[in-house]
Design a protein around this motif. Sequence first.
Motif, PDB file in Angstrom:
ATOM      1  N   PRO A 172       0.812  -1.219   0.000  1.00 28.17           N
ATOM      2  CA  PRO A 172       0.000   0.000   0.000  1.00 28.17           C
ATOM      3  C   PRO A 172       0.843   1.266   0.000  1.00 28.17           C
ATOM      4  N   VAL A 173       0.364   2.239  -0.769  1.00 26.80           N
ATOM      5  CA  VAL A 173       1.033   3.527  -0.890  1.00 26.80           C
ATOM      6  C   VAL A 173      -0.027   4.612  -0.757  1.00 26.80           C
ATOM      7  N   ALA A 174       0.273   5.645   0.006  1.00 25.12           N
ATOM      8  CA  ALA A 174      -0.678   6.744   0.186  1.00 25.12           C
ATOM      9  C   ALA A 174      -0.831   7.523  -1.118  1.00 25.12           C
ATOM     10  N   SER A 175      -2.062   7.792  -1.477  1.00 22.76           N
ATOM     11  CA  SER A 175      -2.351   8.544  -2.701  1.00 22.76           C
ATOM     12  C   SER A 175      -1.691   9.919  -2.656  1.00 22.76           C
ATOM     13  N   GLY A 176      -1.008  10.262  -3.731  1.00 23.31           N
ATOM     14  CA  GLY A 176      -0.368  11.574  -3.826  1.00 23.31           C
ATOM     15  C   GLY A 176       0.866  11.734  -2.968  1.00 23.31           C
ATOM     16  N   ASN A 177       1.352  10.648  -2.374  1.00 24.50           N
ATOM     17  CA  ASN A 177       2.503  10.749  -1.477  1.00 24.50           C
ATOM     18  C   ASN A 177       3.436   9.554  -1.659  1.00 24.50           C
ATOM     19  N   ILE A 178       3.872   9.341  -2.895  1.00 23.53           N
ATOM     20  CA  ILE A 178       4.794   8.238  -3.164  1.00 23.53           C
ATOM     21  C   ILE A 178       6.204   8.678  -2.783  1.00 23.53           C
ATOM     22  N   THR A 179       6.774   7.965  -1.838  1.00 26.49           N
ATOM     23  CA  THR A 179       8.095   8.320  -1.331  1.00 26.49           C
ATOM     24  C   THR A 179       9.182   7.526  -2.054  1.00 26.49           C
ATOM     25  N   ASP A 180      10.419   7.954  -1.879  1.00 29.58           N
ATOM     26  CA  ASP A 180      11.536   7.191  -2.423  1.00 29.58           C
ATOM     27  C   ASP A 180      11.584   5.792  -1.806  1.00 29.58           C
ATOM     28  N   ALA A 181      11.195   5.669  -0.538  1.00 25.42           N
ATOM     29  CA  ALA A 181      11.164   4.354   0.110  1.00 25.42           C
ATOM     30  C   ALA A 181      10.139   3.448  -0.579  1.00 25.42           C
ATOM     31  N   ASP A 182       9.004   4.020  -1.010  1.00 22.01           N
ATOM     32  CA  ASP A 182       8.011   3.239  -1.748  1.00 22.01           C
ATOM     33  C   ASP A 182       8.615   2.719  -3.050  1.00 22.01           C
ATOM     34  N   VAL A 183       9.347   3.590  -3.754  1.00 24.70           N
ATOM     35  CA  VAL A 183       9.978   3.192  -5.018  1.00 24.70           C
ATOM     36  C   VAL A 183      11.057   2.154  -4.745  1.00 24.70           C
ATOM     37  N   ASP A 184      11.811   2.331  -3.657  1.00 22.66           N
ATOM     38  CA  ASP A 184      12.851   1.366  -3.288  1.00 22.66           C
ATOM     39  C   ASP A 184      12.261  -0.020  -3.042  1.00 22.66           C
ATOM     40  N   ALA A 185      11.056  -0.081  -2.501  1.00 26.17           N
ATOM     41  CA  ALA A 185      10.396  -1.367  -2.262  1.00 26.17           C
ATOM     42  C   ALA A 185       9.785  -1.932  -3.547  1.00 26.17           C
ATOM     43  N   PHE A 186       9.223  -1.055  -4.372  1.00 27.33           N
ATOM     44  CA  PHE A 186       8.543  -1.495  -5.592  1.00 27.33           C
ATOM     45  C   PHE A 186       9.521  -2.031  -6.627  1.00 27.33           C
ATOM     46  N   ALA A 187      10.669  -1.380  -6.778  1.00 25.23           N
ATOM     47  CA  ALA A 187      11.622  -1.731  -7.842  1.00 25.23           C
ATOM     48  C   ALA A 187      12.040  -3.205  -7.799  1.00 25.23           C
ATOM     49  N   PRO A 188      12.530  -3.729  -6.670  1.00 24.46           N
ATOM     50  CA  PRO A 188      12.926  -5.148  -6.669  1.00 24.46           C
ATOM     51  C   PRO A 188      11.717  -6.085  -6.742  1.00 24.46           C
ATOM     52  N   MET A 189      10.588  -5.656  -6.160  1.00 26.23           N
ATOM     53  CA  MET A 189       9.396  -6.501  -6.207  1.00 26.23           C
ATOM     54  C   MET A 189       8.972  -6.705  -7.660  1.00 26.23           C
ATOM     55  N   ILE A 190       8.895  -5.635  -8.422  1.00 27.70           N
ATOM     56  CA  ILE A 190       8.427  -5.743  -9.801  1.00 27.70           C
ATOM     57  C   ILE A 190       9.464  -6.454 -10.672  1.00 27.70           C
ATOM     58  N   ARG A 191      10.727  -6.246 -10.369  1.00 26.87           N
ATOM     59  CA  ARG A 191      11.792  -6.927 -11.117  1.00 26.87           C
ATOM     60  C   ARG A 191      11.707  -8.439 -10.925  1.00 26.87           C
ATOM     61  N   ASP A 192      11.442  -8.870  -9.686  1.00 27.07           N
ATOM     62  CA  ASP A 192      11.484 -10.287  -9.338  1.00 27.07           C
ATOM     63  C   ASP A 192      10.135 -10.992  -9.438  1.00 27.07           C
ATOM     64  N   ALA A 193       9.058 -10.255  -9.604  1.00 30.52           N
ATOM     65  CA  ALA A 193       7.716 -10.845  -9.645  1.00 30.52           C
ATOM     66  C   ALA A 193       7.549 -11.742 -10.869  1.00 30.52           C
ATOM     67  N   GLU A 194       6.750 -12.781 -10.701  1.00 32.53           N
ATOM     68  CA  GLU A 194       6.396 -13.605 -11.850  1.00 32.53           C
ATOM     69  C   GLU A 194       5.502 -12.768 -12.765  1.00 32.53           C
ATOM     70  N   LYS A 195       5.827 -12.756 -14.039  1.00 32.93           N
ATOM     71  CA  LYS A 195       5.148 -11.878 -14.985  1.00 32.93           C
ATOM     72  C   LYS A 195       4.200 -12.658 -15.886  1.00 32.93           C
ATOM     73  N   PRO A 196       3.208 -11.992 -16.421  1.00 30.43           N
ATOM     74  CA  PRO A 196       2.895 -10.572 -16.297  1.00 30.43           C
ATOM     75  C   PRO A 196       2.227 -10.240 -14.955  1.00 30.43           C
ATOM     76  N   VAL A 197       2.377  -8.967 -14.584  1.00 25.79           N
ATOM     77  CA  VAL A 197       1.868  -8.432 -13.331  1.00 25.79           C
ATOM     78  C   VAL A 197       0.655  -7.555 -13.621  1.00 25.79           C
ATOM     79  N   LEU A 198      -0.346  -7.653 -12.770  1.00 23.64           N
ATOM     80  CA  LEU A 198      -1.457  -6.708 -12.770  1.00 23.64           C
ATOM     81  C   LEU A 198      -1.409  -5.980 -11.439  1.00 23.64           C
ATOM     82  N   ALA A 199      -1.172  -4.678 -11.490  1.00 24.61           N
ATOM     83  CA  ALA A 199      -1.126  -3.839 -10.286  1.00 24.61           C
ATOM     84  C   ALA A 199      -2.370  -2.953 -10.280  1.00 24.61           C
ATOM     85  N   PHE A 200      -2.936  -2.748  -9.091  1.00 28.33           N
ATOM     86  CA  PHE A 200      -4.123  -1.888  -9.010  1.00 28.33           C
ATOM     87  C   PHE A 200      -4.065  -0.973  -7.804  1.00 28.33           C
ATOM     88  N   CYS A 201      -4.806   0.112  -7.921  1.00 21.82           N
ATOM     89  CA  CYS A 201      -5.013   1.072  -6.839  1.00 21.82           C
ATOM     90  C   CYS A 201      -6.398   1.681  -7.081  1.00 21.82           C
TER      91      CYS A 201
END
Length: 143
Positions: free
Chosen positions: A65-94
């Motif tokens: 979960p990420v707060a709307s309108g408040n994406i931090t560098d820490a959020d990106v730091d967590a998302f980057a390896p997750m999306i890189r390593d996730a089994e693809k294709p990925v469906l992300a929603f908000c």
Amino acid sequence: MDIRKIDDTISVSPQISVEDVAEAARLGFKTLVANRPDHEEPGQPAMADIAAAAKEHGLEWVYMPVASGNITDADVDAFAPMIRDAEKPVLAFCRSGTRCTVLWALSSARSGQSREIVDKARNAGYDIAGLAPRMAQQAQKSG
């Protein structure tokens, strides 16, 4: 369900329902990513229910979960390896798909070309041109 393909690895969507999970699996998605906090607004489906449906249909489930309108560098730091390593294709929603697109764009800026990233987002219906300064900042974190 309003699925918007960004590229062959990720698509984004506004809020999905428990019933939509079966369709996502049928369409070939392998990982389901929720970037929306539980209880963000009244009437929103419970993430635990969507997670259970994902498991039932053989999808990997990631709750980030990420707060709307408040994406931090820490959020990106967590998302980057997750999306890189996730089994693809990925469906992300908000709520609208925008948060997911911004997270993808900022993490992709670490290894991709900003113009191509902006174009992919635009083709999916999201105007992220205003992220150029943050994308340039993320490009400095490549690796």
